[in-house]
Design an enzyme around this catalytic site. Structure first.
Site, PDB file in Angstrom:
ATOM      1  N   LYS A 101       0.854  -1.204   0.000  1.00 27.39           N
ATOM      2  CA  LYS A 101       0.000   0.000   0.000  1.00 27.39           C
ATOM      3  C   LYS A 101       0.881   1.243   0.000  1.00 27.39           C
ATOM      4  CE  LYS A 101      -2.394   1.622   3.705  1.00 27.39           C
ATOM      5  NZ  LYS A 101      -2.256   3.086   3.799  1.00 27.39           N
ATOM      6  N   ASP A 158      -3.425   4.209  -2.111  1.00 23.81           N
ATOM      7  CA  ASP A 158      -4.347   4.704  -1.078  1.00 23.81           C
ATOM      8  C   ASP A 158      -4.472   6.230  -1.214  1.00 23.81           C
ATOM      9  OD1 ASP A 158      -5.889   4.914   1.210  1.00 23.81           O
ATOM     10  OD2 ASP A 158      -4.248   4.504   2.598  1.00 23.81           O
TER      11      ASP A 158
HETATM   12  O1  C5P Z   1       1.498   0.638  10.972  1.00 32.79           O
HETATM   13  P1  C5P Z   1       0.037   0.262  10.952  1.00 32.79           P
HETATM   14  O2  C5P Z   1      -0.176  -1.242  10.872  1.00 32.79           O
HETATM   15  O3  C5P Z   1      -0.748   0.902  12.062  1.00 32.79           O
HETATM   16  O4  C5P Z   1      -0.500   0.862   9.567  1.00 32.79           O
HETATM   17  C1  C5P Z   1      -1.837   0.751   9.172  1.00 32.79           C
HETATM   18  C2  C5P Z   1      -2.038   1.391   7.831  1.00 32.79           C
HETATM   19  O5  C5P Z   1      -3.431   1.382   7.520  1.00 32.79           O
HETATM   20  C3  C5P Z   1      -1.603   2.847   7.765  1.00 32.79           C
HETATM   21  O6  C5P Z   1      -1.150   3.116   6.430  1.00 32.79           O
HETATM   22  C4  C5P Z   1      -2.875   3.608   8.046  1.00 32.79           C
HETATM   23  O7  C5P Z   1      -2.887   4.884   7.477  1.00 32.79           O
HETATM   24  C5  C5P Z   1      -3.898   2.704   7.369  1.00 32.79           C
HETATM   25  N1  C5P Z   1      -5.260   2.841   7.849  1.00 32.79           N
HETATM   26  C6  C5P Z   1      -5.611   2.663   9.177  1.00 32.79           C
HETATM   27  N2  C5P Z   1      -6.920   2.829   9.569  1.00 32.79           N
HETATM   28  C7  C5P Z   1      -7.851   3.159   8.659  1.00 32.79           C
HETATM   29  C8  C5P Z   1      -7.518   3.325   7.321  1.00 32.79           C
HETATM   30  C9  C5P Z   1      -6.194   3.165   6.949  1.00 32.79           C
HETATM   31  O8  C5P Z   1      -4.775   2.346   9.993  1.00 32.79           O
HETATM   32  N3  C5P Z   1      -9.099   3.241   9.028  1.00 32.79           N
END
Ligand code: C5P
Length: 248
Positions: free
Chosen positions: A41, A68
């Site tokens: 992503k 994204d």
């Molecule tokens: O490092 P981590 O596992 O927390 O990353 C999660 C990813 O998913 C990040 O890129 C974050 O921006 C994205 N994301 C999220 N929650 C959402 C939508 C996207 O954590 N609701």
């Protein structure tokens, strides 16, 4: 087009979030993990610094990318952006469901029309963001003046996305069962907020383990720091794949 989640193997269902600002950092993570995960992503953080070289890198490395970019605009602009991103050859991209049904339909139609002219006929999966997890129930009610509970609102937006021709939604595992019930088995649920028991929670508030997310009905898991910040990224990804396997 990729098949529905439960027809895929666990590797294809694991999406690693490249939350970095430079192509060099992104490349280093891709090099470590390309054999272990199905998709990467890349979002606005990298795009705002690296621009189109992000897609050049994707094509050079031959990796699947979830862009994204969360498009949210008038239908014509969202459609043209969808056309252009489809031409880049991404595997998945997204729009905000709160852009409305006409915007989502315009984006989905543009994506399908554009992909039909691709040599291989492959088209990206188009998914919707329902409510950002950073929006609390209080903000939804007081600032945005939404009268519904989060779960009902998310489920209604998911159904609107489906009826507008989208392939699925980004949603927390906690919302997956309600979305699945409303939108059926063929609708994709892409789930962030995943933490294996051995990983730090960081700033995520509502987390579930990889196996629980699969059990809850997630098709794809988006995982960032538990893998990208691990001492041994390959080992972290492998452990997560093994845990996912126990739940399918
Ligand atoms: O490092 P981590 O596992 O927390 O990353 C999660 C990813 O998913 C990040 O890129 C974050 O921006 C994205 N994301 C999220 N929650 C959402 C939508 C996207 O954590 N609701």
């Amino acid at each position: 087009m990729l098949a529905q989640g439960n027809k895929l193997n666990v590797k294809d269902r694991l999406i690693v979030a490249l939350d970095v600002s430079s192509i060099d950092e992104a490349k280093e993570i891709v090099k470590d993990l390309r054999e272990h995960v199905g998709m990467f992503k890349m979002g606005l953080e990298l795009f705002a610094s690296a621009g189109l070289s992000l897609f050049e890198m994707m094509r050079e490395e031959g990796i699947n990318v979830f862009f994204d970019g969360k498009f949210h605009d008038i239908p014509n602009t969202a459609a043209q952006a969808s056309r252009n991103i489809t031409r880049q050859g991404v595997a998945m991209f997204n729009v905000h469901a709160t852009g409305g049904g006409a915007m989502m339909k315009a984006a989905a139609d543009a994506c399908k029309e554009t992909a039909a002219t691709n040599k291989d006929g492959k088209r990206p999966l188009l998914i919707a963001v329902t409510v950002l997890t950073s929006i609390s129930p209080d903000v939804l009610k007081d600032e945005l003046q939404v009268g519904e509970e989060v779960m009902a609102y998310v489920t209604r937006l998911a159904l609107l996305s489906k009826n507008s021709g989208l392939d699925g939604v980004v949603a927390s595992a906690k919302e997956a069962a309600s979305i699945r019930k409303a939108c059926g088995d063929d609708f994709l649920i892409v789930t962030p907020g995943i933490r294996p028991q051995w990983a730090a929670t960081n700033d995520q508030k509502r987390i579930v383990t990889p196996s629980q997310a699969i059990k809850d009905g997630a098709d794809y898991l988006v995982i960032g720091r538990p893998i990208t910040a691990a001492k041994d990224r390959k080992d972290a990804a492998q452990k997560i794949l093994e845990e996912m396997e126990t739940a399918v």
